[in-house]
Design an enzyme around this catalytic site. Structure first.
Site, mmCIF file in Angstrom:
data_model
loop_
_atom_site.group_PDB
_atom_site.id
_atom_site.type_symbol
_atom_site.label_atom_id
_atom_site.label_comp_id
_atom_site.label_asym_id
_atom_site.label_seq_id
_atom_site.Cartn_x
_atom_site.Cartn_y
_atom_site.Cartn_z
ATOM 1 N N GLY A 237 14.540 -6.837 -3.075
ATOM 2 C CA GLY A 237 15.443 -7.959 -3.322
ATOM 3 C C GLY A 237 14.859 -8.965 -4.291
ATOM 4 O O GLY A 237 15.589 -9.586 -5.082
ATOM 5 N N ASP A 238 13.542 -9.145 -4.260
ATOM 6 C CA ASP A 238 12.888 -10.053 -5.205
ATOM 7 C C ASP A 238 12.920 -9.470 -6.617
ATOM 8 O O ASP A 238 13.125 -10.199 -7.601
ATOM 9 C CB ASP A 238 11.443 -10.312 -4.780
ATOM 10 C CG ASP A 238 11.362 -10.947 -3.395
ATOM 11 O OD1 ASP A 238 12.257 -11.735 -3.048
ATOM 12 O OD2 ASP A 238 10.407 -10.636 -2.662
ATOM 13 N N ALA A 239 12.700 -8.164 -6.729
ATOM 14 C CA ALA A 239 12.803 -7.513 -8.037
ATOM 15 C C ALA A 239 14.228 -7.629 -8.583
ATOM 16 O O ALA A 239 14.432 -7.862 -9.774
ATOM 17 C CB ALA A 239 12.391 -6.047 -7.920
ATOM 18 N N ASN B 259 6.457 -12.958 -5.534
ATOM 19 C CA ASN B 259 6.967 -11.684 -6.055
ATOM 20 C C ASN B 259 7.839 -11.893 -7.288
ATOM 21 O O ASN B 259 7.744 -11.162 -8.276
ATOM 22 C CB ASN B 259 7.782 -10.964 -4.974
ATOM 23 C CG ASN B 259 6.933 -10.484 -3.822
ATOM 24 O OD1 ASN B 259 5.717 -10.399 -3.921
ATOM 25 N ND2 ASN B 259 7.586 -10.178 -2.701
#
Length: 302
Positions: free
Chosen positions: A241-243, A43
């Site tokens: 959270g990955d973004a 991601n």
């Protein structure tokens, strides 16, 4: 050569949107479903590629049809998959994400091929050629080998260990990390006492504490910054959270690096929160926005 190497889990996600998370012996109505690539390392790589960074990925998938779907999607997004290990006789890790109307998520998954990358599989030249290494949840010995290789080559390291932090010994990888991403629960598991100033407990590292809809905090040896986050109609918090992590790293890397003492951490935190909010407003784990989309979102807030 790539600018950023991400390392860790690479999944295939099956996302089911339901009217409510089912209770034991209960039943929920599926309103919609989608299938796409997932896994934190993948991601973040896709998000950074969408922000015009050359991103490469270290991870593993099976040689099944699902693994081919994953590889095809990553390549289409512009991610260097030359170090994505294909594991014979293993299924690609699949996660079933059950998302309710409030955007809350319940996750089911198989082990699959996710953690088949060993320290022996680490290519030092690939890591050393990058400007930055971002680690996510994976085998602790592999995370340590990657972080050690990067540090020896003068490459900065960030680490987002994820929900299994309390179960695994990531001490060596953390020791080599310049930036550590945690949520509130992970911070309580890792830190002894000082949740307000975690940088002091982690020996001067930059520590980012994610608080979901309540924003985030970034603590550095020279100061601490908070951002309350943005009001967003959450549809699916998977991958938000990955973004967030990708957005924060993107700003810091564009401005001179994650360990630059003059880094504008406050701006990076605001940008990261905007990335997380935009990701939560759409379905799936691969919804990280472009720089232009984030800037347009921020312009609309003020």
């Amino acid at each position: 050569m790539v600018e950023v190497v991400t390392a860790g889990h690479v999944n295939w996600d099956v996302t089911l949107h339901v009217d409510a998370l089912p209770k034991p012996d209960g039943e929920a109505r599926i309103d919609s479903q989608c299938r796409s690539g997932g896994g934190s390392a993948a991601n973040v790589a896709v998000a950074l590629a969408g922000m015009e960074f050359d991103a490469g990925l270290v991870g593993s998938v099976g040689t099944d049809d699902t693994g081919e779907f994953v590889r095809r999607e990553l390549r289409a997004a512009g991610v260097d998959c030359s170090h994505l290990l294909e594991v014979e006789d293993h299924e690609t890790t699949t996660k079933y994400l059950v998302v309710d109307e409030e955007g809350e998520v319940m996750v089911l998954g198989n082990d699959g091929a996710n953690e088949e990358v060993t320290p022996a599989d680490v290519d030092p030249e690939f890591v050393a050629s990058a400007d930055h290494l971002h680690l996510t949840s994976q085998r602790p010995d592999t995370a340590a080998a990657l972080a050690r290789t990067a540090t020896d080559a003068g490459v900065s390291v960030s680490f987002d260990p994820g929900r299994r932090l309390a179960e695994r010994d990531f001490g060596e990888a953390l020791a080599y990390s310049d930036v550590v991403f945690l949520n509130d629960r992970e911070a309580r598991a890792l830190l002894d006492s000082d949740l307000e100033h975690p940088s002091s407990e982690l020996h001067g590292r930059v520590v980012v504490v994610k608080r979901g809809e309540d924003g985030a905090q970034i603590d550095t040896p020279s100061g601490s910054f908070d951002h309350p986050g943005f009001d967003a109609d959450a549809v699916d918090t998977t991958g938000a959270g990955d973004a967030f992590a990708a957005g924060l790293l993107a700003v810091l890397l564009r401005d001179g690096g994650v360990v630059d003492p003059s880094a504008d951490y406050e701006r990076a935190l605001e940008f990261a929160n905007a990335c997380g909010a935009l990701a939560a407003m759409d379905e799936g784990a691969r919804t990280a926005p472009s720089f232009a989309e984030v800037e347009a979102f921020l312009d609309g807030q003020f």
